[in-house]
Design an enzyme around this catalytic site. Structure first.
Site, PDB file in Angstrom:
ATOM      1  N   GLU A 159      11.441  -9.994  40.280  1.00  0.00           N
ATOM      2  CA  GLU A 159      10.787  -9.189  39.230  1.00  0.00           C
ATOM      3  C   GLU A 159      11.396  -7.787  39.191  1.00  0.00           C
ATOM      4  O   GLU A 159      11.607  -7.222  38.117  1.00  0.00           O
ATOM      5  CB  GLU A 159       9.274  -9.106  39.463  1.00  0.00           C
ATOM      6  CG  GLU A 159       8.568 -10.442  39.388  1.00  0.00           C
ATOM      7  CD  GLU A 159       8.871 -11.211  38.119  1.00  0.00           C
ATOM      8  OE1 GLU A 159       8.764 -10.644  37.020  1.00  0.00           O
ATOM      9  OE2 GLU A 159       9.228 -12.408  38.226  1.00  0.00           O
TER      10      GLU A 159
ATOM     11  N   TRP B 146      14.465  -8.104  37.289  1.00  0.00           N
ATOM     12  CA  TRP B 146      14.246  -8.107  35.824  1.00  0.00           C
ATOM     13  C   TRP B 146      14.185  -6.674  35.303  1.00  0.00           C
ATOM     14  O   TRP B 146      14.671  -6.372  34.216  1.00  0.00           O
ATOM     15  CB  TRP B 146      12.914  -8.800  35.478  1.00  0.00           C
ATOM     16  CG  TRP B 146      13.004 -10.291  35.336  1.00  0.00           C
ATOM     17  CD1 TRP B 146      12.553 -11.214  36.214  1.00  0.00           C
ATOM     18  CD2 TRP B 146      13.579 -11.027  34.230  1.00  0.00           C
ATOM     19  NE1 TRP B 146      12.814 -12.480  35.736  1.00  0.00           N
ATOM     20  CE2 TRP B 146      13.430 -12.392  34.519  1.00  0.00           C
ATOM     21  CE3 TRP B 146      14.203 -10.655  33.037  1.00  0.00           C
ATOM     22  CZ2 TRP B 146      13.880 -13.397  33.654  1.00  0.00           C
ATOM     23  CZ3 TRP B 146      14.641 -11.651  32.185  1.00  0.00           C
ATOM     24  CH2 TRP B 146      14.487 -12.998  32.492  1.00  0.00           C
TER      25      TRP B 146
ATOM     26  N   TRP C  24       9.185 -12.108   8.412  1.00  0.00           N
ATOM     27  CA  TRP C  24       7.905 -11.987   9.126  1.00  0.00           C
ATOM     28  C   TRP C  24       6.794 -11.621   8.152  1.00  0.00           C
ATOM     29  O   TRP C  24       7.032 -10.959   7.135  1.00  0.00           O
ATOM     30  CB  TRP C  24       8.003 -10.905  10.206  1.00  0.00           C
ATOM     31  CG  TRP C  24       9.062 -11.133  11.243  1.00  0.00           C
ATOM     32  CD1 TRP C  24      10.187 -10.393  11.443  1.00  0.00           C
ATOM     33  CD2 TRP C  24       9.111 -12.180  12.227  1.00  0.00           C
ATOM     34  NE1 TRP C  24      10.928 -10.901  12.489  1.00  0.00           N
ATOM     35  CE2 TRP C  24      10.286 -12.005  12.985  1.00  0.00           C
ATOM     36  CE3 TRP C  24       8.278 -13.254  12.541  1.00  0.00           C
ATOM     37  CZ2 TRP C  24      10.652 -12.844  14.033  1.00  0.00           C
ATOM     38  CZ3 TRP C  24       8.643 -14.091  13.597  1.00  0.00           C
ATOM     39  CH2 TRP C  24       9.807 -13.884  14.317  1.00  0.00           C
TER      40      TRP C  24
ATOM     41  N   ASN D 148       1.038  -9.612  33.451  1.00  0.00           N
ATOM     42  CA  ASN D 148       2.293 -10.138  32.886  1.00  0.00           C
ATOM     43  C   ASN D 148       2.114 -11.467  32.148  1.00  0.00           C
ATOM     44  O   ASN D 148       2.641 -11.654  31.050  1.00  0.00           O
ATOM     45  CB  ASN D 148       3.330 -10.302  33.994  1.00  0.00           C
ATOM     46  CG  ASN D 148       4.641 -10.835  33.451  1.00  0.00           C
ATOM     47  OD1 ASN D 148       5.251 -10.223  32.569  1.00  0.00           O
ATOM     48  ND2 ASN D 148       5.071 -11.996  33.924  1.00  0.00           N
TER      49      ASN D 148
ATOM     50  N   TRP E 236       7.761  -8.919  15.702  1.00  0.00           N
ATOM     51  CA  TRP E 236       7.576  -8.568  17.118  1.00  0.00           C
ATOM     52  C   TRP E 236       7.611  -7.067  17.344  1.00  0.00           C
ATOM     53  O   TRP E 236       7.024  -6.536  18.281  1.00  0.00           O
ATOM     54  CB  TRP E 236       8.627  -9.271  17.998  1.00  0.00           C
ATOM     55  CG  TRP E 236      10.058  -8.998  17.623  1.00  0.00           C
ATOM     56  CD1 TRP E 236      10.828  -9.724  16.761  1.00  0.00           C
ATOM     57  CD2 TRP E 236      10.897  -7.926  18.083  1.00  0.00           C
ATOM     58  NE1 TRP E 236      12.081  -9.171  16.662  1.00  0.00           N
ATOM     59  CE2 TRP E 236      12.156  -8.073  17.465  1.00  0.00           C
ATOM     60  CE3 TRP E 236      10.703  -6.867  18.962  1.00  0.00           C
ATOM     61  CZ2 TRP E 236      13.217  -7.190  17.690  1.00  0.00           C
ATOM     62  CZ3 TRP E 236      11.755  -5.985  19.180  1.00  0.00           C
ATOM     63  CH2 TRP E 236      12.991  -6.159  18.544  1.00  0.00           C
TER      64      TRP E 236
ATOM     65  N   TRP F 219       9.265  -8.315  24.824  1.00  0.00           N
ATOM     66  CA  TRP F 219       8.940  -8.722  23.451  1.00  0.00           C
ATOM     67  C   TRP F 219      10.029  -9.609  22.873  1.00  0.00           C
ATOM     68  O   TRP F 219       9.739 -10.620  22.226  1.00  0.00           O
ATOM     69  CB  TRP F 219       8.692  -7.489  22.566  1.00  0.00           C
ATOM     70  CG  TRP F 219       7.249  -7.117  22.648  1.00  0.00           C
ATOM     71  CD1 TRP F 219       6.700  -6.164  23.464  1.00  0.00           C
ATOM     72  CD2 TRP F 219       6.166  -7.739  21.952  1.00  0.00           C
ATOM     73  NE1 TRP F 219       5.336  -6.160  23.316  1.00  0.00           N
ATOM     74  CE2 TRP F 219       4.984  -7.100  22.393  1.00  0.00           C
ATOM     75  CE3 TRP F 219       6.065  -8.743  21.011  1.00  0.00           C
ATOM     76  CZ2 TRP F 219       3.711  -7.460  21.913  1.00  0.00           C
ATOM     77  CZ3 TRP F 219       4.813  -9.110  20.529  1.00  0.00           C
ATOM     78  CH2 TRP F 219       3.656  -8.478  20.973  1.00  0.00           C
TER      79      TRP F 219
HETATM   80  C1  LIG Z   1       5.770  -8.506  26.095  1.00  0.00           C
HETATM   81  C2  LIG Z   1       5.982  -7.819  27.425  1.00  0.00           C
HETATM   82  C3  LIG Z   1       5.962  -6.432  27.501  1.00  0.00           C
HETATM   83  C4  LIG Z   1       6.187  -5.776  28.736  1.00  0.00           C
HETATM   84  N1  LIG Z   1       6.178  -4.408  28.771  1.00  0.00           N
HETATM   85  C5  LIG Z   1       6.437  -3.770  29.954  1.00  0.00           C
HETATM   86  C6  LIG Z   1       6.463  -2.343  30.029  1.00  0.00           C
HETATM   87  O1  LIG Z   1       6.310  -1.627  29.023  1.00  0.00           O
HETATM   88  N2  LIG Z   1       6.674  -1.767  31.242  1.00  0.00           N
HETATM   89  C7  LIG Z   1       6.862  -2.510  32.388  1.00  0.00           C
HETATM   90  O2  LIG Z   1       7.052  -1.939  33.467  1.00  0.00           O
HETATM   91  N3  LIG Z   1       6.879  -3.859  32.326  1.00  0.00           N
HETATM   92  C8  LIG Z   1       6.645  -4.515  31.163  1.00  0.00           C
HETATM   93  N4  LIG Z   1       6.627  -5.881  31.128  1.00  0.00           N
HETATM   94  C9  LIG Z   1       6.937  -6.633  32.362  1.00  0.00           C
HETATM   95  C10 LIG Z   1       5.720  -6.997  33.225  1.00  0.00           C
HETATM   96  O3  LIG Z   1       4.708  -7.576  32.431  1.00  0.00           O
HETATM   97  C11 LIG Z   1       5.136  -5.808  33.965  1.00  0.00           C
HETATM   98  O4  LIG Z   1       6.160  -5.113  34.644  1.00  0.00           O
HETATM   99  C12 LIG Z   1       4.111  -6.254  35.011  1.00  0.00           C
HETATM  100  O5  LIG Z   1       3.054  -6.952  34.393  1.00  0.00           O
HETATM  101  C13 LIG Z   1       3.568  -5.048  35.748  1.00  0.00           C
HETATM  102  O6  LIG Z   1       2.634  -5.431  36.690  1.00  0.00           O
HETATM  103  P1  LIG Z   1       2.929  -5.298  38.238  1.00  0.00           P
HETATM  104  O7  LIG Z   1       3.376  -3.926  38.546  1.00  0.00           O
HETATM  105  O8  LIG Z   1       1.727  -5.805  38.947  1.00  0.00           O
HETATM  106  O9  LIG Z   1       4.149  -6.289  38.404  1.00  0.00           O
HETATM  107  P2  LIG Z   1       4.709  -7.118  39.631  1.00  0.00           P
HETATM  108  O10 LIG Z   1       4.544  -8.553  39.278  1.00  0.00           O
HETATM  109  O11 LIG Z   1       4.151  -6.675  40.923  1.00  0.00           O
HETATM  110  O12 LIG Z   1       6.276  -6.809  39.572  1.00  0.00           O
HETATM  111  C14 LIG Z   1       6.853  -5.696  40.280  1.00  0.00           C
HETATM  112  C15 LIG Z   1       7.589  -4.784  39.338  1.00  0.00           C
HETATM  113  O13 LIG Z   1       8.710  -5.446  38.786  1.00  0.00           O
HETATM  114  C16 LIG Z   1       8.922  -4.978  37.454  1.00  0.00           C
HETATM  115  N5  LIG Z   1       8.787  -6.118  36.542  1.00  0.00           N
HETATM  116  C17 LIG Z   1       8.015  -7.210  36.720  1.00  0.00           C
HETATM  117  N6  LIG Z   1       8.199  -8.084  35.713  1.00  0.00           N
HETATM  118  C18 LIG Z   1       9.103  -7.527  34.887  1.00  0.00           C
HETATM  119  C19 LIG Z   1       9.700  -7.940  33.671  1.00  0.00           C
HETATM  120  N7  LIG Z   1       9.424  -9.126  33.108  1.00  0.00           N
HETATM  121  N8  LIG Z   1      10.558  -7.109  33.071  1.00  0.00           N
HETATM  122  C20 LIG Z   1      10.878  -5.918  33.629  1.00  0.00           C
HETATM  123  N9  LIG Z   1      10.342  -5.472  34.780  1.00  0.00           N
HETATM  124  C21 LIG Z   1       9.473  -6.270  35.411  1.00  0.00           C
HETATM  125  C22 LIG Z   1       7.869  -3.931  37.175  1.00  0.00           C
HETATM  126  O14 LIG Z   1       8.416  -2.668  37.453  1.00  0.00           O
HETATM  127  C23 LIG Z   1       6.783  -4.301  38.159  1.00  0.00           C
HETATM  128  O15 LIG Z   1       5.954  -3.224  38.517  1.00  0.00           O
HETATM  129  C24 LIG Z   1       6.418  -6.550  29.901  1.00  0.00           C
HETATM  130  C25 LIG Z   1       6.427  -7.950  29.807  1.00  0.00           C
HETATM  131  C26 LIG Z   1       6.211  -8.578  28.594  1.00  0.00           C
HETATM  132  C27 LIG Z   1       6.220 -10.082  28.536  1.00  0.00           C
END
Ligand SMILES: Cc1cc2nc3c(=O)[nH]c(=O)nc-3n(C[C@H](O)[C@H](O)[C@H](O)COP(=O)(O)OP(=O)(O)OC[C@H]3O[C@@H](n4cnc5c(N)ncnc54)[C@H](O)[C@@H]3O)c2cc1C
Length: 462
Positions: free
Chosen positions: A270, A273, A302, A337, A355, A378
């Site tokens: 993650e 990512w 859209w 997420n 979107w 997105w």
């Molecule tokens: C439509 C959509 C919009 C999103 N918008 C954002 C946003 O604006 N900011 C954001 O930080 N994340 C975003 N994410 C990614 C992800 O949903 C969040 O990072 C995550 O839910 C944050 O929760 P956590 O800190 O508990 O994550 P954890 O599951 O603990 O993951 C650890 C860290 O990894 C990073 N991370 C995790 N998943 C992703 C991912 N798919 N893409 C990029 N980084 C990731 C984040 O920094 C996160 O804090 C988005 C995902 C989707 C599907």
């Protein structure tokens, strides 16, 4: 003469590349520049702006502990920054400017303008990612457009040179100057669950890595379980560095960190990512300018139905998991997420809305709003992006609810009107024979799904 450290999305004293470099060169003075006009236009969530304000207040205290003064300037937008810095550097006799790099178009343009305007050396350092853009490329020297090979190469890079965390800086303590308010204090109650400074962020990160990450792979998709780190806001403001996260993973879990099948390995993915989407935004800046990565999908007609969009925003679609997700976002400033994926897929593939509308709404409400991650998420959900879900893979919102909130705890928490509804009807309340204060489904999922397939097929064939 002082070295100027300009803080941006790196609001910490520990393991901060620019601060360490500035301190190695001589006495340091810190600066943070708030640009509320610019932030509002982007649009940054008010709760995120408030968190920044709190984090800057805390940073002033942590810097004072090591004898560094922090000035805080409030300007309208990035355009005003170069001229301001010219005056500031002259007034404080700055010898050089240090800052950690940001990789989005506007931020890079601002930094170029600053470097041009100043006569002192400007050092912009790589700090915020596991590897800087350009360090992970294909054999042909091209940026990766797909996550898995990117991840593989980045992991090899990290294995060969594991991250080093910089030692704590030392200095004679001084008093911190008061920090001006550049955000709205009414958002304070919403900040309570989130780390607001580097110490709290480190504690939260350590606790997660020590106590929770082993089960992360198994539990992370269930929104009622609170099994993810919730560090996204701290990472986006740089209260904690991604190196500190990886260092702690390796320290606590050793080699299992590199294993995709383990909890620590899944969490590392993650974090990768996060790097991946920053690299994409850097190498393909059109995504930052509102274009789909797969440009042909910009021809999809859209819908522009404002009433339907309002129902999605307000959590009134008639699909409980989508509505609970949207209410979590608006009420708490954060969304799990799995729910971000479900809510985004629903907006695009069930409601056929652009979107970009959803992307903007998320940015306007997320405490962790990060342009690259949000845009990447997105475009993934909309099947318009780099590593997109294939367009024919469409989430069924009812089945997603049953699978990821099987006992309905999450839905009941955010949809009090369904709290007493029998499990049998919870995922399809429109089947309940009695009266309910809950909307009918906005669409028939099967019909909407077929329309989506037709929309994408037409574009792909064209
Ligand atoms: C439509 C959509 C919009 C999103 N918008 C954002 C946003 O604006 N900011 C954001 O930080 N994340 C975003 N994410 C990614 C992800 O949903 C969040 O990072 C995550 O839910 C944050 O929760 P956590 O800190 O508990 O994550 P954890 O599951 O603990 O993951 C650890 C860290 O990894 C990073 N991370 C995790 N998943 C992703 C991912 N798919 N893409 C990029 N980084 C990731 C984040 O920094 C996160 O804090 C988005 C995902 C989707 C599907």
């Amino acid at each position: 003469m002082t070295q100027l450290i300009w803080f941006r999305n790196d609001l910490r004293t520990l393991d901060n590349s620019a601060l360490a470099a500035a301190a190695a060169a001589g006495p340091v003075r810190g600066l943070f520049i708030a640009t509320p006009g610019q932030w509002q236009r982007h649009p940054m969530a008010p709760v995120k702006m408030r968190l920044i304000n709190k984090a800057v207040e805390a940073l002033a205290g942590h810097l004072a502990d090591i004898g560094v003064e922090l000035d805080v300037a409030v300007l309208e937008d990035f355009a005003a920054v170069p001229a301001f810095l010219q005056g500031y550097c002259a007034k404080h006799q700055s010898e050089a400017l240090y800052a950690n790099r940001e990789y989005l178009v506007n931020e890079m343009a601002r930094d170029s303008a600053v470097a041009k305007a100043l006569t002192i050396p400007c050092h912009f350092l790589h700090d915020s990612l596991l590897a800087p853009p350009g360090a992970v490329m294909t054999l042909q020297g091209q940026p990766y457009k797909v996550f898995t090979p990117f991840k593989k190469q980045l992991k090899e890079l990290l294995l060969s040179a594991p991250p080093q965390v910089r030692p704590r800086l030392k200095g004679q303590g001084t008093a911190a100057a008061p920090v001006p308010c550049f955000s709205d204090p009414q958002w304070d109650p919403m900040l309570a669950p989130w780390p607001q400074d580097e110490e709290a962020a480190l504690v939260a990160m350590r606790r997660f890595v020590v106590e929770e990450v082993a089960d992360y792979k198994a539990r992370r998709d269930f929104p009622s379980q609170e099994a993810t780190s919730r560090l996204s806001a701290a990472l986006s403001l740089g209260l904690v560095s991604v190196r500190q996260c990886l260092w702690r993973l390796l320290h606590e879990h050793g080699d299992s960190t590199w294993d995709d099948g383990s909890g620590p390995g899944t969490w590392l993915n993650e974090l990768i990512w996060r790097d991946f989407y920053q690299h994409i935004a850097f190498h393909f800046p059109t995504v930052v300018k509102g274009r789909a990565f797969q440009e042909e999908t910009d021809a999809i007609p859209w819908s522009s139905d404002q009433a339907v969009f309002a129902a999605w925003c307000e959590g009134r679609t008639g699909f409980p998991i989508v509505d609970a997700a949207m209410r979590q976002l608006v009420q708490t400033g954060w969304m799990h997420n799995r729910l971000r994926m479900i809510a985004a897929s629903f907006l695009v593939k069930d409601l056929h809305l652009d979107w970009r509308w959803g992307e903007r709404f998320f940015m306007a409400h997320l405490i962790d709003g990060d342009f690259a991650a949000n845009n990447g998420g997105w475009q993934w959900a909309a099947s318009t992006g780099t590593d997109a879900a294939p367009y024919f893979r469409i989430f069924n919102p009812t089945e997603q609810g049953k699978r990821f909130d099987p006992d309905g705890h999450f839905i009941r928490k955010f949809l009090p009107e369904l709290q007493r509804l029998d499990d049998k009807y919870l995922f399809e309340p429109h089947r309940y024979p009695g009266r309910l204060d809950y909307p009918q489904p906005l669409v028939d999922h099967k019909v909407a799904r077929n329309q989506t397939l037709a929309l994408f097929k037409a574009i792909k064939e064209a």
